[in-house]
Design a protein around this motif. Structure first.
Motif, mmCIF file in Angstrom:
data_model
loop_
_atom_site.group_PDB
_atom_site.id
_atom_site.type_symbol
_atom_site.label_atom_id
_atom_site.label_comp_id
_atom_site.label_asym_id
_atom_site.label_seq_id
_atom_site.Cartn_x
_atom_site.Cartn_y
_atom_site.Cartn_z
ATOM 1 N N VAL A 98 11.725 2.186 2.977
ATOM 2 C CA VAL A 98 12.958 2.041 2.200
ATOM 3 C C VAL A 98 13.482 3.402 1.747
ATOM 4 C CG1 VAL A 98 13.922 1.175 0.043
ATOM 5 C CG2 VAL A 98 12.479 -0.306 1.446
ATOM 6 N N LEU A 99 12.583 4.246 1.247
ATOM 7 C CA LEU A 99 13.011 5.555 0.770
ATOM 8 C C LEU A 99 13.554 6.410 1.911
ATOM 9 C CD1 LEU A 99 13.273 7.441 -1.646
ATOM 10 C CD2 LEU A 99 10.940 8.227 -1.215
ATOM 11 N N GLN A 100 12.926 6.317 3.068
ATOM 12 C CA GLN A 100 13.396 7.082 4.217
ATOM 13 C C GLN A 100 14.802 6.667 4.615
ATOM 14 O OE1 GLN A 100 10.734 7.020 7.551
ATOM 15 N NE2 GLN A 100 12.137 8.115 8.903
ATOM 16 N N LEU A 101 15.072 5.369 4.595
ATOM 17 C CA LEU A 101 16.411 4.894 4.928
ATOM 18 C C LEU A 101 17.438 5.329 3.894
ATOM 19 C CD1 LEU A 101 15.609 1.250 6.121
ATOM 20 C CD2 LEU A 101 16.346 3.179 7.547
ATOM 21 N N ALA A 102 17.021 5.360 2.630
ATOM 22 C CA ALA A 102 17.950 5.709 1.553
ATOM 23 C C ALA A 102 18.119 7.217 1.385
ATOM 24 C CB ALA A 102 17.454 5.104 0.233
#
Length: 373
Positions: free
Chosen positions: A311-315
């Protein structure tokens, strides 16, 4: 008849050395203009991103008007030397790295990493080399940054070095910032510590009401605790994540701790019972020019990874864009403050926030008077 205004830190005229003629401290002594106080060189300062100092290449850096060349030799170690050849003062940053030495581009004088001359190719036999080469600086590489100690080298080993356990932790990811800002470094400390300026960010964050829960100060630090809540008790656009300045978590108001521990600054959100912050910002503001009206801001924003993988990588691109927009607004404001100082020749702002007045005293007491005559 004009009504006299109460004297504040801005109500003064400066003498020849930048002393505030109209304002005095509790002892009746004149208060120096903070914008004429230089940063103490006896600390470790980042002068480059590690990736910018490539193996076998030079990198021209600067600290408060002092030109410094960084180079990474064949061994991979980074060296820092005075950026002028002892021979004809040509910048060594124009030179060539050979193994772990640096050769001047002009007459090919070669220098070791300790600044001593290793070769003068055309020196006749029987002639002695100059007694000294160029100044070298202690160097440490950490957190993806190259730190240099520009002050007294004998103090380097005992000088405090930033400790950032969340950097590189498997639970966190780090975003690095490196930007030049056209203002005195003290404006940067004031901007981050004084969260009452959130109106500036209303287009990005919506309306946020910061509440100062309390603060404490000492000889070399000021630490403040804020609570951030949406104005009017409702969640506005952007109010759920102020990663560069202090609001994290979309569900409940967050308590943020901001600290100037001279000469660095940190901002952290540490959940109850947590070992590491949910997010943490570490910043250093490195003066570039001799008058210290320009600084290079280095920042490390370390964010805890959420439970859902990826999730953090996408955000990440959105977080980067968000923080860049907030920083751009802050830069606009502090550069406007510096322009006002330049135009007026002194600091005429009327500061009323006790927290910032205490911060200014810390920055004055730990800095050094500028000598640019």
């Amino acid at each position: 008849m004009t009504e006299a205004l109460p004297t504040t830190e801005g109500d003064r005229a400066h003498g020849p050395h930048g002393i505030a003629g109209g304002a005095v401290d509790e002892r009746g002594e004149p208060v120096p203009d903070l914008r004429r106080i230089g940063i103490d060189p006896d600390f470790w300062y980042p002068l480059a991103l590690s990736r910018a100092v490539r193996r076998g290449r030079t990198f021209a850096a600067v600290f408060a008007g002092e030109r410094i060349v960084l180079y990474r030799g064949h061994s991979g170690e980074v060296h820092a030397l005075e950026d002028r050849c002892a021979h004809r003062q040509v910048p060594l940053s124009m030179g060539v790295v050979e193994g772990d030495t640096l050769r001047c581009c002009y007459h090919a004088w070669a220098y070791r990493g300790n600044g001593r001359i290793s070769q003068i190719p055309y020196l006749p036999k029987g002639c002695e080399r100059p007694p000294r080469g160029v100044r070298s600086y202690p160097v440490r590489e950490a957190y993806g940054l190259v730190f240099v100690f520009p002050g007294d080298p004998e103090k380097a080993e005992s000088a405090p070095f930033p400790v950032l356990p969340e950097f590189g932790a498997a639970t966190h990811r780090t975003m690095t910032f490196s930007r030049t800002v056209n203002c005195h470094y003290s404006f940067m400390h004031e901007n981050l510590l004084d969260m009452n300026h959130q109106f500036l960010h209303r287009s990005v964050l919506g309306r946020i009401q910061p509440e100062l829960l309390g603060y404490e100060s000492g000889p070399n630090f000021v630490e403040a605790r804020y609570l951030f809540v949406p104005a009017g008790g409702r969640k506005d656009r952007g109010a759920g994540f102020l990663s560069a300045e202090g609001l994290g978590g979309a569900q409940t108001p967050d308590e943020i701790t901001i600290r100037t521990q001279y000469p660095y600054q940190t901002l952290q959100d540490v959940p109850d019972g947590a070992r590491l912050p949910a997010f943490s910002l570490w910043a250093a503001y490195v003066p570039e020019d001799a008058e210290q009206r320009v600084n290079h801001a280095y920042g490390l924003l370390m964010i805890q990874k959420p439970p859902v993988p990826g999730v953090l990588q996408l955000a990440w691109p959105l977080i980067r864009r968000f923080t860049e927009r907030v920083f751009a607004q802050d830069r606009m404001a502090v550069e406007a403050e510096q322009r006002a100082w330049d135009e007026q020749g002194q600091d005429w702002n009327h500061e009323v926030f006790p927290l910032i007045l205490d911060l200014r005293e810390v920055l004055r007491a730990n800095g050094v008077p500028l000598d640019v005559s």
